[in-house]
Design a protein around this motif. Structure first.
Motif, PDB file in Angstrom:
ATOM      1  N   ALA A  65       0.797  -1.221   0.000  1.00  0.00           N
ATOM      2  CA  ALA A  65       0.000   0.000   0.000  1.00  0.00           C
ATOM      3  C   ALA A  65       0.832   1.275   0.000  1.00  0.00           C
ATOM      4  O   ALA A  65       0.367   2.303  -0.499  1.00  0.00           O
ATOM      5  N   GLU A 110       3.795   3.747  -1.029  1.00  0.00           N
ATOM      6  CA  GLU A 110       4.783   4.040  -2.071  1.00  0.00           C
ATOM      7  C   GLU A 110       6.068   4.579  -1.449  1.00  0.00           C
ATOM      8  O   GLU A 110       6.031   5.131  -0.343  1.00  0.00           O
ATOM      9  N   ALA A 132       5.260   0.023  -2.845  1.00  0.00           N
ATOM     10  CA  ALA A 132       4.089  -0.724  -3.301  1.00  0.00           C
ATOM     11  C   ALA A 132       4.137  -0.997  -4.803  1.00  0.00           C
ATOM     12  O   ALA A 132       3.772  -2.088  -5.264  1.00  0.00           O
ATOM     13  N   SER A 133       4.592  -0.017  -5.582  1.00  0.00           N
ATOM     14  CA  SER A 133       4.677  -0.226  -7.031  1.00  0.00           C
ATOM     15  C   SER A 133       5.718  -1.287  -7.368  1.00  0.00           C
ATOM     16  O   SER A 133       5.520  -2.098  -8.287  1.00  0.00           O
ATOM     17  N   ARG A 164       4.197  -4.681  -6.592  1.00  0.00           N
ATOM     18  CA  ARG A 164       3.251  -5.072  -7.636  1.00  0.00           C
ATOM     19  C   ARG A 164       3.986  -5.547  -8.889  1.00  0.00           C
ATOM     20  O   ARG A 164       3.594  -6.553  -9.515  1.00  0.00           O
ATOM     21  N   THR A 182      -9.439   4.562  -3.543  1.00  0.00           N
ATOM     22  CA  THR A 182      -8.086   4.273  -4.023  1.00  0.00           C
ATOM     23  C   THR A 182      -7.590   2.946  -3.450  1.00  0.00           C
ATOM     24  O   THR A 182      -6.998   2.123  -4.168  1.00  0.00           O
ATOM     25  N   ALA A 183      -7.832   2.739  -2.154  1.00  0.00           N
ATOM     26  CA  ALA A 183      -7.394   1.496  -1.522  1.00  0.00           C
ATOM     27  C   ALA A 183      -8.094   0.296  -2.145  1.00  0.00           C
ATOM     28  O   ALA A 183      -7.476  -0.762  -2.344  1.00  0.00           O
ATOM     29  N   ARG A 193      -6.505  -0.407  -5.585  1.00  0.00           N
ATOM     30  CA  ARG A 193      -5.176  -1.002  -5.422  1.00  0.00           C
ATOM     31  C   ARG A 193      -5.288  -2.454  -4.972  1.00  0.00           C
ATOM     32  O   ARG A 193      -4.583  -3.335  -5.462  1.00  0.00           O
ATOM     33  N   THR A 194      -6.188  -2.709  -4.029  1.00  0.00           N
ATOM     34  CA  THR A 194      -6.374  -4.068  -3.535  1.00  0.00           C
ATOM     35  C   THR A 194      -6.835  -4.993  -4.646  1.00  0.00           C
ATOM     36  O   THR A 194      -6.332  -6.126  -4.791  1.00  0.00           O
ATOM     37  N   GLN A 200      -6.335  -4.738  -7.830  1.00  0.00           N
ATOM     38  CA  GLN A 200      -5.225  -5.010  -8.748  1.00  0.00           C
ATOM     39  C   GLN A 200      -4.385  -6.181  -8.240  1.00  0.00           C
ATOM     40  O   GLN A 200      -3.974  -7.059  -9.017  1.00  0.00           O
ATOM     41  N   LEU A 201      -4.130  -6.194  -6.935  1.00  0.00           N
ATOM     42  CA  LEU A 201      -3.305  -7.259  -6.369  1.00  0.00           C
ATOM     43  C   LEU A 201      -4.065  -8.573  -6.272  1.00  0.00           C
ATOM     44  O   LEU A 201      -3.491  -9.644  -6.455  1.00  0.00           O
TER      45      LEU A 201
END
Length: 323
Positions: A133, A135, A138-139, A142, A172-173, A176-177, A179-180
């Motif tokens: 989560a 940065e 986090a990137s 991923r 946003t969270a 992002r979640t 995507q993972l």
């Protein structure tokens, strides 16, 4: 012709933050330092269960970093990156309420350290929590998961373990979640995580949506109310294992460790085992989830994130059968 060498052990690699929990005493003036961080706890728990485990994390070369390294060494966790000179090891201040539930205040700077390729024999890669989560790390995490998914050699697992102070706004969270989740084979989350991400949406609906995104197994823990596991072939709802709660620090991470270890015991980790993971029956899911719940029950019965070793977990299973 030379005979082939021995095959490397089937290894689980955990990627994510290590830190030191400063746990407040009853007077809120004194603190006790414990190694922590969700990925560290998962790696430590796996090694305590006898599973060959490596941890890709970021540590300073300060006194707190030494505390963390000694803790991992005692369990036999292999560190994949050396301590960084001049870096301050991350900290979390932990406060316990009268029921033993923990709240956290973080001082953390997360990035993925420079590293060699993942070890030979890697059959699973796990990440979650702050590492997924915050940065800039986090990137990088991923990207690592995307590369592993493309190679197809390892089972990918993910635990969002949402931290409200660090997760940003829910929209946003949530993106992002998801995507993972789409990069993962196995996802474990708590009902609190799902409320932070989806409000009052039923956990069964979220689990079904995550399966549609690409996961093969979704497990949702519900504290004292047990857990729900949804696979592609079966779903189960299971009660919590009996426990006398001292505090809940590390309970979810112990569950995650034992979940991965149990999947390994069921021969469901690795590129060649994806069909077996997708085909898990209700009986197999019950074995897997109940064993993970027993690991969490042992952990909440003592102070700090101290998961069971294999002997303790087996003893708890025998005691539960005799109860």
């Amino acid at each position: 012709m030379n005979a082939p060498g021995p095959m490397p052990p089937r290894r689980i690699v955990v990627v994510g933050e290590s830190l030191v929990d400063l746990v407040a005493g009853p007077d809120r003036r004194t603190y006790v330092a414990h190694p922590g961080g969700s990925p560290l706890n998962v790696a430590y728990g796996l090694a305590r269960l006898g599973r060959p485990t490596s941890l890709l994390t970021r540590l300073g070369d300060d006194a707190f970093g030494t505390l963390v390294r000694d803790h991992l060494d005692r369990a036999g966790v292999d560190l994949l990156a050396p301590p960084e000179p001049g870096l301050a090891t991350s900290l979390a201040t932990v406060t316990l309420d009268p029921q033993g539930s923990a709240s956290y205040d973080f001082r953390i700077d997360w990035d993925l350290p420079a590293r060699a390729p993942l070890p030979p024999g890697t059959v699973a890669v796990h990440t979650g929590s702050i590492a997924a989560a915050l940065e800039p790390g986090a990137s990088a995490v991923r990207a690592l998961l995307e590369a592993e998914r493309d190679r197809g050699r390892a089972t990918v697992s993910f635990d969002p373990n949402c931290r409200p102070a660090l997760m940003g706004d829910p929209r946003t969270a949530r993106a992002r979640t998801e995507q993972l989740v789409a990069l993962s084979d196995v996802v474990k989350a708590s009902d609190e995580d799902l409320r932070r991400l989806y409000g009052e949406r039923p956990v069964e609906d979220v689990a079904a949506a995550w399966l549609d995104l690409g996961a093969s197994l979704v497990v949702v823990t519900r504290g004292g109310h047990g857990s729900y596991a949804a696979g592609r072939a079966a779903t189960v709802t299971r009660p919590a294992a009996p426990a006398d709660v001292v505090d809940t620090v590390g309970a979810g991470d112990s569950f995650m460790s034992a979940l991965l270890d149990s999947l390994a015991r069921e021969q469901c980790l690795g590129k060649d085992r994806r069909p077996a993971l997708a085909a898990l029956s209700a009986d197999a899911l019950t074995r897997i989830v109940d064993r993970a719940a027993r690991a969490a029950a042992v952990t909440v019965g003592r102070a700090g994130a101290m998961p069971p070793d294999l002997a303790e977990l087996d003893a708890h299973a025998l005691a539960s059968q005799g109860a």
